[in-house]
Design an enzyme around this catalytic site. Structure first.
Site: not given
Ligand code: GLA
Length: 720
Positions: A180, A459, A461-463, A530
């Site tokens: 990351w 967008k 996402d998957m965090n 990021d």
């Molecule tokens: C991830 C994405 C970021 C943002 C955050 C929001 O980290 O990569 O760009 O969207 O989630 O929680």
């Protein structure tokens, strides 16, 4: 002699020998006298069909080394006296764990060759599929296995392809790794005897690698460079667990095996069922790593991206400006400032939905927060539209916070094991997308959001990564969950795309954690990292560019490193992809916003070249503090160079940049390059390539120079 791609068909056969040919690549295999399906050749396309080598047929070396360990099998299985890496492993109902595939037939349908094999005893049918993309210089390969026996068969490993390399060389493997905030780091390692394994166990493609490889000769004299030399390459169209095994045997044989990860994998194939693997796309070029990338870029742009050649708007994203402090007034103010600068798409990131004040609540409840948006999103969207922009939004559909209405209603919907604690990461759990009820729920909720609001961009996402990948209610083989999850993801995303075809999607997983050929069939853009610190970004973006084209590479100008790195540098770094702005515009001075307006205008004048032209990596930011990239339009009438110096290297002198991809005989100018008398320097494409261009830059400075074709040497009227 250069073979004429028109003169020979993409697929030729003679007896039990088949040759597949693309623009630059030849690929041949056949049945050896013992009936084994054996690879004969993969590499540069040869002038005549008769040039392709005969199949290797070997006597046993000793009682320890059956020839099967030395011949390059086209799709090796576990079975018989073999100790090399298999692509397929299965267990039959009675416990038999040995596969003996026998050739049955081939079938050609258009550009596709299907080779059918069957187990000697059991009704297990294996079809090897090859689709030739002749102009794109790629072959697509996948496998379909059908069980027509009396009992279920358990598949324990099923790769999409084994790709055998020509003998006689040691190869080096180039691949991408990372973590990351630091994705797409390039590595190159010579293949030693043994296996080099790359994989993901994260239920996504992962930050730590990409299911992609490139091989060239390991010996320095024969190794490929950016501009020339043989490169064998391929990638897997899959967004979940994958595995790549680069194998070098003791008998001068190298191969790459690529497909679904067999770690914690099994698939119970019921009677009458077929299992289809994801596809591998592979190619060969003699034009070095640069040409390899251009082949992949053309394929992604021409055949994968859902919106094809549609222009990609300059976007603003609010994440780094507001984080979770999202509200209607604040977003409207940012939208005004963004619109003034020429932004075309305004994207509200995380923090807009019910209960989302911090990262520990709200995921799962995909409707506007009633406090932040009392009347829903309508007012903000209408305002954004009056400002002349389109509206986009962030979602993270696969996730749920325990503190959410969704989790309280359906705690059983997450991946979990009944007697294990559910590990939280960023305070969230993963919904089990393998479940059809979960898929249907997501389709319904997101369809509602998209139907109620004119949203043009999402967008996705998957965090977090996976843990406790259990599915307690599933009556079948529990290890199927890895594949069924990704199939579920594709279904949800595909269904939403079909219902809302105007929406453009971005794939994101905490940055570049899920970018691959699978997601790029659904999403036109990717969030690469990021890490928005421009000097680091140059390196991350270069790694990304090995496989993926600039038109998919979203890149924002933010405030990260702003004290040290000028706005112009940050803009130039982002202009090498799809430009976005992600800084806190409230903090930008009027002068900075004026400057940004100018950069956005410049970008709009070059974006067609960057997005739809050819990329040439002139100097690598991973090797030099002074780096440069160049883009040339497909008709070679215009181009652009972007050069960056981060810090002073060993020398202050600017390096020569040898321009590439220009028509050798046409004349070109480079913006700002004049002679002693102040006249524009005009040179042929051939001359710019060998004489080069020198752009002086001090630390943290960058330059953007347009290249224009002005005429041809022959004066035949091409160009202006
Ligand atoms: C991830 C994405 C970021 C943002 C955050 C929001 O980290 O990569 O760009 O969207 O989630 O929680």
């Amino acid at each position: 002699m250069t073979p004429d791609p028109e003169s020979t068909p993409a697929i030729s056969s003679s007896g039990s020998y088949w040759v597949l040919q693309t623009r630059e690549m030849g690929y041949a295999f056949g049945l050896n006298p013992a009936g084994a399906l054996v690879n004969a050749y993969w590499g540069q396309r040869l002038p005549r069909l008769e040039d392709y080598p005969e199949l290797l047929s070997l006597p046993a070396r000793s009682s320890f080394d059956h020839p099967l360990n030395q011949i390059p099998e086209e799709y090796p299985t576990v079975g018989g006296p073999k100790y090399t890496e298999p692509a397929l492993q299965a267990i039959f109902g009675g416990g038999e764990r040995d596969l003996a595939l026998v050739f049955q037939r081939t079938e050609v349908s258009g550009e596709e060759l299907i080779v059918t094999l069957r187990d000697q005893h059991y009704g297990l049918w294996v079809e090897l599929h090859y689709r030739v993309w002749a102009e794109a210089n790629l072959i697509e390969r996948w496998v379909e296995v059908t069980n027509s026996d009396q009992e279920a068969v358990r598949l324990e490993r099923i790769f999409s392809a084994t790709l055998q390399l020509p003998p006689g060389r040691q190869y080096a493997l180039t691949y991408l790794e990372g973590r990351w905030f630091d994705e797409f780091e390039q590595q190159r390692k010579p293949l030693e005897v043994g296996n080099l394994v790359l994989e993901s166990k994260r239920i996504t493609t992962g930050h730590d690698g990409s299911p992609w490889f490139a091989l060239d000769a390991a010996e320095s004299g024969d190794a490929a460079s950016e501009t020339e030399g043989g490169v064998w390459f391929g990638t897997l169209e899959w967004s979940g667990n994958w595995k790549l095994v680069a194998e070098r045997t003791r008998f001068d044989r190298s191969a790459v095996h690529l497909g679904l990860n067999d770690w914690d994998f099994a698939w119970s194939l019921a009677v009458g069922e077929t299992f289809r693997t994801p596809a591998v796309f592979f190619g060969f070029t003699n034009g070095g790593f640069g040409q390899m990338s251009r082949d992949l870029h053309d394929f992604v742009r021409g055949h994968l991206l859902p919106h094809g050649r549609q222009a990609r708007p300059v976007l603003y994203n609010s994440w780094e400006a507001t984080y979770f402090e999202v509200n209607e007034g604040g977003q409207m103010r940012l939208a005004e400032l963004a619109a003034e600068m020429g932004v075309e798409l305004f994207v509200v990131d995380d923090g807009w939905f019910a209960g989302r004040d911090r990262d520990n609540a709200g995921l799962g409840d995909w409707w506007p927060d009633p406090v932040k948006f009392p009347g829903g999103l309508g007012k903000l969207i209408a305002y954004v539209q009056t400002l002349g922009m389109e509206f986009g939004i962030w979602i993270e559909p696969e996730m749920v916070n325990p503190d959410s209405q969704l989790y309280r209603a359906h705690p059983d919907w997450t991946l979990h094991f009944p007697h294990r604690e559910r590990s939280l990461m960023r305070d969230q759990l993963i919904l089990n997308l393998a479940r059809v009820d979960v898929q249907n729920h997501l389709i319904e909720v997101l369809d509602r959001l998209l139907s109620a609001n004119p949203i043009r961009f999402i967008k996705w996402d998957m965090n977090r990564n996976v843990s406790e990948a259990g599915w307690p209610d599933y009556p079948g083989e529990p290890r199927e969950v890895w594949v069924r999850y990704v199939q579920g993801l594709y279904r949800v995303w595909g269904e939403l795309r079909a219902r809302h075809p105007q929406v453009v999607w971005q794939t994101c997983s905490g940055g570049g954690g899920r970018v691959d050929f699978g997601t790029l069939r659904l999403a036109d853009q990717a969030w690469v990292s990021d890490n928005t610190y421009a000097p680091a970004r140059l390196q991350i973006q270069e790694g990304y560019s090995l496989v993926f084209p600039a038109v998919t590479m979203e890149s924002w100008v933010t405030d990260r490193g702003a004290k040290q790195v000028p706005l112009e540098f940050r803009f130039h770094a982002s202009m090498t992809g799809v430009l976005g702005v992600g800084g806190d515009l409230n903090e930008w001075s009027e002068e900075q916003r004026r400057e940004a307006t100018q950069h956005i205008r410049t970008y709009k004048s070059i974006r067609d070249i960057v997005h739809w032209g050819d990329l040439y990596r002139l100097r690598s930011p991973t090797q030099y503090p002074y780096s440069a990239v160049q883009y040339v339009s497909k008709d070679k009438s215009e181009g652009v160079v972007l050069a960056f110096r981060t810090h002073q290297g060993r020398t202050r002198d600017a390096p020569l940049l040898f321009l590439q991809g220009l028509e050798p005989e046409a004349l070109y100018t480079v913006e700002g390059v004049t002679d002693g008398a102040g006249q524009q320097v005009v040179r042929s494409g051939a001359a710019w390539r060998v004489v080069g261009l020198r752009l002086e830059l001090s630390d943290f400075r960058s330059a953007l120079r347009r290249i224009t074709r002005v005429n041809t040497l022959r004066g035949d009227g091409v160009g202006a």
